[in-house]
Design an enzyme around this catalytic site. Sequence first.
Site, mmCIF file in Angstrom:
data_model
loop_
_atom_site.group_PDB
_atom_site.id
_atom_site.type_symbol
_atom_site.label_atom_id
_atom_site.label_comp_id
_atom_site.label_asym_id
_atom_site.label_seq_id
_atom_site.Cartn_x
_atom_site.Cartn_y
_atom_site.Cartn_z
ATOM 1 N N GLU A 87 0.790 -1.221 0.000
ATOM 2 C CA GLU A 87 0.000 0.000 0.000
ATOM 3 C C GLU A 87 0.825 1.275 0.000
ATOM 4 O O GLU A 87 2.009 1.281 0.344
ATOM 5 C CB GLU A 87 -0.928 -0.008 1.212
ATOM 6 C CG GLU A 87 -0.146 -0.136 2.493
ATOM 7 C CD GLU A 87 -1.021 -0.399 3.697
ATOM 8 O OE1 GLU A 87 -1.973 -1.181 3.607
ATOM 9 O OE2 GLU A 87 -0.730 0.186 4.745
ATOM 10 N N CYS A 113 3.180 8.656 0.999
ATOM 11 C CA CYS A 113 3.830 7.708 1.907
ATOM 12 C C CYS A 113 3.971 6.397 1.145
ATOM 13 O O CYS A 113 2.972 5.814 0.723
ATOM 14 C CB CYS A 113 2.935 7.551 3.135
ATOM 15 S SG CYS A 113 3.474 6.289 4.275
ATOM 16 N N CYS A 120 7.513 -7.107 6.334
ATOM 17 C CA CYS A 120 8.694 -6.544 6.996
ATOM 18 C C CYS A 120 9.330 -7.604 7.878
ATOM 19 O O CYS A 120 8.635 -8.418 8.478
ATOM 20 C CB CYS A 120 8.268 -5.342 7.840
ATOM 21 S SG CYS A 120 9.655 -4.450 8.580
ATOM 22 N N CYS A 124 8.148 -5.534 14.644
ATOM 23 C CA CYS A 124 7.748 -4.700 15.785
ATOM 24 C C CYS A 124 6.406 -5.196 16.340
ATOM 25 O O CYS A 124 5.483 -5.504 15.576
ATOM 26 C CB CYS A 124 7.625 -3.238 15.351
ATOM 27 S SG CYS A 124 9.179 -2.593 14.709
ATOM 28 N N CYS A 127 3.066 -3.254 15.341
ATOM 29 C CA CYS A 127 2.845 -2.924 13.930
ATOM 30 C C CYS A 127 2.129 -4.053 13.193
ATOM 31 O O CYS A 127 2.546 -5.206 13.247
ATOM 32 C CB CYS A 127 4.190 -2.630 13.263
ATOM 33 S SG CYS A 127 4.054 -2.373 11.481
ATOM 34 N N CYS A 344 -0.114 1.703 9.365
ATOM 35 C CA CYS A 344 0.417 1.001 8.208
ATOM 36 C C CYS A 344 0.020 -0.473 8.257
ATOM 37 O O CYS A 344 -0.021 -1.085 9.298
ATOM 38 C CB CYS A 344 1.927 1.187 8.093
ATOM 39 S SG CYS A 344 2.912 0.347 9.313
HETATM 40 N N1 SAH Z 1 9.896 0.584 8.934
HETATM 41 C C1 SAH Z 1 10.011 1.985 9.047
HETATM 42 C C2 SAH Z 1 9.010 2.742 8.196
HETATM 43 C C3 SAH Z 1 7.648 2.161 8.112
HETATM 44 S S1 SAH Z 1 6.712 2.125 9.602
HETATM 45 C C4 SAH Z 1 9.904 2.434 10.479
HETATM 46 O O1 SAH Z 1 9.547 1.633 11.329
HETATM 47 O O2 SAH Z 1 10.240 3.589 10.728
HETATM 48 C C5 SAH Z 1 5.986 3.693 9.517
HETATM 49 C C6 SAH Z 1 5.504 4.276 10.845
HETATM 50 O O3 SAH Z 1 4.270 3.686 11.242
HETATM 51 C C7 SAH Z 1 6.481 4.094 11.995
HETATM 52 O O4 SAH Z 1 6.843 5.328 12.581
HETATM 53 C C8 SAH Z 1 5.685 3.244 12.940
HETATM 54 O O5 SAH Z 1 6.028 3.526 14.227
HETATM 55 C C9 SAH Z 1 4.245 3.590 12.635
HETATM 56 N N2 SAH Z 1 3.304 2.603 13.117
HETATM 57 C C10 SAH Z 1 3.358 1.261 12.989
HETATM 58 N N3 SAH Z 1 2.326 0.669 13.629
HETATM 59 C C11 SAH Z 1 1.607 1.666 14.189
HETATM 60 C C12 SAH Z 1 0.418 1.698 14.990
HETATM 61 N N4 SAH Z 1 -0.222 0.578 15.333
HETATM 62 N N5 SAH Z 1 -0.036 2.902 15.386
HETATM 63 C C13 SAH Z 1 0.602 4.047 15.012
HETATM 64 N N6 SAH Z 1 1.708 4.084 14.270
HETATM 65 C C14 SAH Z 1 2.212 2.899 13.864
HETATM 66 FE FE1 SF4 Z 2 8.663 -2.949 10.010
HETATM 67 FE FE2 SF4 Z 2 6.385 -2.021 11.039
HETATM 68 FE FE3 SF4 Z 2 8.585 -2.133 12.530
HETATM 69 FE FE4 SF4 Z 2 8.437 -0.313 10.556
HETATM 70 S S1 SF4 Z 2 7.149 -0.380 12.388
HETATM 71 S S2 SF4 Z 2 10.154 -1.682 11.049
HETATM 72 S S3 SF4 Z 2 7.227 -1.514 9.060
HETATM 73 S S4 SF4 Z 2 7.519 -3.917 11.655
#
Ligand code: SAH
Ligand code: SF4
Length: 355
Positions: A87, A113, A120, A124, A127, A344
């Site tokens: 996406e 974006c 990934c 995390c 996420c 995301c």
């Molecule tokens: N992998 C990279 C970029 C993609 S993630 C990174 O982690 O920086 C993009 C953003 O989405 C990150 O700042 C992450 O913290 C945020 N994100 C992921 N899951 C989220 C959630 N459940 N609520 C709010 N922000 C979230």
């Molecule tokens: Fe990967 Fe999501 Fe962590 Fe960004 S926040 S590094 S997309 S697992």
Amino acid sequence: MKPTILDFTKDELSKLVKPAFRAKQIYGWIYTSYAKSFNDMANIPKTLRQDLEEKYKLMPLSIVNKELSDDGTIKYLFCLPDGKTMEAVLLLMKPEELGDDGEVTSEARYTVCVSTQVGCKVGCTFCLTAKGGFTRDLTAGEIVAQVLAIKIDNNIPAAKRMNIVYMGMGEPLDNLDNLAKAIEIFKEEDGLAIGGKRQTVSTSGLSTKIDKLGQMDLGVHIAISLHAVDDELRSELIPMNKAHNINSIIEAVKRFPIDTRKRVMFEYLVIKDKNDDLGSAKKLVKLLSDIKAKVNLIFFNPYEGSPYERPSVKSMIAFQDYLITHGLLCTIRQSKGIDISAACGQLKEKNKGEY
Ligand code: SAH
Ligand code: SF4
């Protein structure tokens, strides 16, 4: 499967087509005239058009789904040539303003974006993208195509400069070669002409790769997804913090070439009862004390089955106040598109059953 012509920098293309000036023309057709097929490229000789048609795809993405939010945000789910999906989001940062006579007095400002991977590897715990695991890296052309497809779909004029944030699915620095190439292709003056200053790479903190990106001197900004001020909590949230701890990230940021007028963005995902206390705010001030930093606070956005909760507005504001009164620039991220599927990975997740 045919590769996409969007994978090539202008230099690479000029080595593939003869004479070399055809590369400039082809770039113009693709990125500023939005040609739908090679055959549309009127000033390119027919034999070359046919040759390109045989070898390459012009647009590797098709739109599977599109969600429009009340604030103008549009979230796209794209299908790749191998059937995988990912996406990208068009964010309307500032709507167009019209004067009394209907003339445009102030132009709209857009940010796209983009994703860099399908899934990934970082894993995390907060996420949604991480839940689906890792499928594959995107090619440079598949990264570039997201912006091109969105400009075409919204009839955004070619000359309209956009900003890019690498904050969609995936960890950009885990796909560094393709990322670097995409950055170059975006920058190309005969193409989308999006300079390094308009591109921000967001990373979960692969410190050795932050150094590598810095050495490439591409002129881009970086944003660090910090989210925690001590290694114990950070390793719970971002498992690879064990290999790239907070200190190693801070040191890498200090080495990163940044425009002296600019600041490094630190993203701090605020999670209820985990990292929303003023003790954490105090540690954050100390941690960033000798960096030209700005902090962006993000409300944790819960999803079905997520292990954490959204913080209260009160604690968020108290956290921000503490940082500001202690000399740190700090904003709270406006959750654009919250009524569609903001965090995301959520749009993709919603469509799982269907595609
Ligand atoms: N992998 C990279 C970029 C993609 S993630 C990174 O982690 O920086 C993009 C953003 O989405 C990150 O700042 C992450 O913290 C945020 N994100 C992921 N899951 C989220 C959630 N459940 N609520 C709010 N922000 C979230
Ligand atoms: Fe990967 Fe999501 Fe962590 Fe960004 S926040 S590094 S997309 S697992």
